[in-house]
Every structure is written in structure tokens, then in C-alpha cells.
Scaffold this active site. Structure first.
Site, PDB file in Angstrom:
ATOM      1  N   HIS A 175      11.332 -10.665 -18.403  1.00  0.00           N
ATOM      2  CA  HIS A 175      11.170 -12.125 -18.434  1.00  0.00           C
ATOM      3  C   HIS A 175      12.528 -12.813 -18.486  1.00  0.00           C
ATOM      4  O   HIS A 175      12.776 -13.795 -17.772  1.00  0.00           O
ATOM      5  CB  HIS A 175      10.357 -12.538 -19.669  1.00  0.00           C
ATOM      6  N   GLU A 228      10.513  -7.681 -22.387  1.00  0.00           N
ATOM      7  CA  GLU A 228      11.083  -9.011 -22.616  1.00  0.00           C
ATOM      8  C   GLU A 228      12.340  -9.231 -21.770  1.00  0.00           C
ATOM      9  O   GLU A 228      12.609 -10.349 -21.328  1.00  0.00           O
ATOM     10  CB  GLU A 228      11.398  -9.211 -24.102  1.00  0.00           C
TER      11      GLU A 228
END
Length: 354
Positions: free
Chosen positions: A25, A22
């Protein structure tokens, strides 16, 4: 007490792998000036959370996922910093960044593991297994040497499949049900293929009948091997996925979070010293993080690979697919994936009680 330690190790591993995915991203979105509304590690109720700028950061109860929610990702937005407002190539980098960071994590862990070893492994044959005959003479115990392999041969391919590292080599020999192989080696600077090579150790009755050379440890050899072994691990996972689709493996061979915790417990108890146990856990972590990276690149609705395909279609036709249609595809995909995870978890729980 051991189960509690295992659970804590599992939470740490899951958190690291999900967090790095994550974060990939997140950081690339920030670099592209995309507004990130939420950054979460875990799923379910919030344990900890705080707001900084436009982003709410949270740690959630169940360490089985996470998300990086960007403005305009799944719905239209007039915000100039919305995901949908950015150029297609920028959005592509954001989508691919999570899987890329999982592969980077695998690479770094391999480099750390190799740094703790005395030598850097290679695929060059150092010696063959040997035995002593009735006359007291030392003779070969390696069928591969009798088949034509020699000390100093660098194995570069087996049955046409490129060998990047010892991971490739061991996987190929242990998972292929064949009596003999066509082995391509580099010998005296030239490549040659030796046909019908059989691997068998007369002393152990196993397949590994030779040892490989170790290279001197320095930044170049460590980084080079870590890169090759990352590719080899990704290739191993890709081949396993193909074998799953073609029916070599069944759903009964798969494991979810519960089964993975059980494997982590086995890894944490493998080895006589603490260092060996840590190395065992790190090897498992490498496999899981590369697995997450490769799996997320598959064009399955709900995964990063599917989002990339939608962006690729948009780049080709120069027009985005309707948000509601894309969102519906991803929603259905995620629902199917969660259902699949539940089924695998039930299977894992059944194994646990058995």
C-alpha cells in the site's frame, strides 16, 4: 527455550507478512504521490517510532496487524495529495497492492524453496509403486496404473479441476472423499480423459501410488513452477473458503494467531536437519502469506476487497459514495472481524489448555 524460539519465529513471520502487505500500500501510494501520514507494523502502543517527511513510521507492541494511513482515505481533505483527490484507477492500484505483495512474497519463497531442491517438481508420472509377487516377479502396486494411467502422462486436471502443481495434486487427492476420479492427462501431445481412476498403493495402503518426474533446475523452470504453485496455493485457499461457507468445515476448524503459533512450533520441529526445519517453516509462511493475500481480496467490509468494490461503484456511477457512509461500513466490518478474531483466539487458548 523452545517456546521462546517459536515465539520469535512467529513474530518474524507475522512481521514479514504484515510488513510486506502494508509496504505494498505504502510504496504504490508514494508512486501515485499520495501523502501517507502513518506507516505502522503491529497494533497497540508504539515501541519505536520516527518521523520522516510527512510520514510517521512506527513499530507497535502486538504483531497481529498494521496499517498505512493515507491523507483523505477515510475523511475529506483539501490536500491535493490526498487519497480521495487521485483518479479512481490510481486508488484501485493502492488498495490492491497489499494483497498483491503477499502473493509476490509467496512466489519468492516458493522460488527459494525450489532452488534448494535437487529437481523442479512436475505433474508428469515418472513411475508407479511396485511390489514383488510370490513368484519373485516385479508387479505393479498402483491401482492408478491398473485404471489406465501410464508413465509419461502429464496430469492436467482431476474431475475438471485444473492441476497446476503437486500442491494441487496432493490437495485434490487428500481432501476429496471419492473412490475414483476422472483424470485428464496429456499423452503423446494429445489430451485425453481417463474415467474412474482409483488411486491406491498396495504396499503403503495410501493414495499416492506414483512418483512424479523432476525437471532440471534453471531460472525458467524454477520461475515457471513458482508461479504455478503460487496459483495452486491461492486456489487451495479459495476452495477452503468455499468449503467453509458450504459447511464442510466449521468454525472449530479455524485458528487465530495463538493457534498459528502452535502450528509454527510443529513446523519448526518437523525434519531431521536444520535445512528441513527451515523448509517446513517456509512452506507454512507461504501458505499464510498467500492466505492473507486471498482473504484481503474478499469483498468483506473493512478489507481491501470491500474498498475496491466501493471504488468500482464510484468508477461506474462517476460519483463517490459519501465518506461517512463508507467509513461506517468499514468500521462495522472491522469491529465484526476483530470480534471474530477474539472468538477464534479464545478457542485456540482453550485448545492449548486442553
Amino acid at each position: 527455550m523452545q517456546h521462546i524460539v517459536t515465539l520469535l519465529i512467529a513474530i518474524l513471520i507475522f512481521g514479514l507478512i504484515i510488513g510486506i502487505h502494508e509496504f505494498g500500500h505504502f510504496i504504490v501510494a508514494k508512486l501515485n504521490h499520495i501523502q501517507v501520514n502513518q506507516f505502522a507494523i503491529g497494533m497497540g502502543p508504539k515501541i519505536l517510532h520516527f518521523q520522516k517527511g510527512d510520514t510517521e513510521y512506527s513499530l507497535r507492541l502486538f504483531p497481529i496487524g498494521g496499517f498505512c494511513a493515507m491523507e483523505g482515505e477515510d475523511q475529506s481533505s483539501d490536500n491535493p495529495n490526498a487519497f480521495e483527490k487521485k483518479a479512481v484507477w490510481r486508488r484501485m492500484t493502492v488498495v490492491l497492492a497489499g494483497a498483491f505483495m503477499n502473493l509476490v512474497l509467496g512466489f519468492l519463497l516458493i522460488a527459494i524453496l525450489i532452488s534448494t531442491a535437487a529437481k523442479v517438481p512436475s505433474t508428469t508420472i515418472a513411475k508407479f509403486a511396485s511390489d514383488t509377487n510370490a513368484a519373485g516377479e516385479t508387479v505393479t502396486a498402483a491401482e492408478s496404473e491398473r485404471s489406465g494411467l501410464q508413465v509419461g502422462d502429464k496430469i492436467v486436471a482431476i474431475d475438471g479441476s485444473h492441476i497446476f502443481s503437486t500442491t494441487d495434486l496432493i490437495y485434490k487427492l487428500q481432501t476429496t472423499d471419492k473412490a475414483s476420479y476422472d483424470v485428464t492427462v496429456k499423452r503423446n501431445g494429445a489430451k485425453l480423459t481417463i474415467e474412474n481412476v482409483t488411486f491406491h498403493n498396495d504396499k503403503t495402503d495410501g493414495l499416492l501410488d506414483f512418483a512424479v518426474q523432476g525437471k532440471a533446475k534453471n531460472p525458467v523452470t524454477v520461475i515457471s513452477y513458482a508461479a504455478k504453485d503460487t496459483v495452486a496455493t491461492a486456489k487451495l485457499i479459495w476452495m477452503s473458503l468455499i468449503e467453509l461457507v458450504t459447511g464442510k468445515y466449521s468454525l472449530q476448524d479455524l485458528s487465530g494467531p495463538v493457534g498459528t503459533v502452535s502450528v509454527i512450533e510443529q513446523a519448526a520441529s518437523t525434519g531431521e536437519t536444520i535445512l528441513e526445519r527451515v523448509q517446513s517453516v517456509m512452506n507454512l509462511t507461504i501458505f499464510i502469506t498467500v492466505n492473507v493475500g486471498v482473504f484481503n481480496l474478499l469483498p468483506i467490509p473493512g478489507l481491501d476487497g470491500s474498498r475496491f468494490v466501493f471504488l468500482l461503484v464510484e468508477a461506474i456511477r462517476r460519483k463517490p459514495i459519501a465518506k461517512n457512509r463508507e467509513a461506517m461500513v468499514h468500521l462495522i466490518g472491522m469491529a465484526v472481524l476483530f470480534l471474530f478474531m477474539i472468538l477464534v483466539t479464545v478457542q485456540d487458548v482453550g485448545r492449548f489448555f486442553q
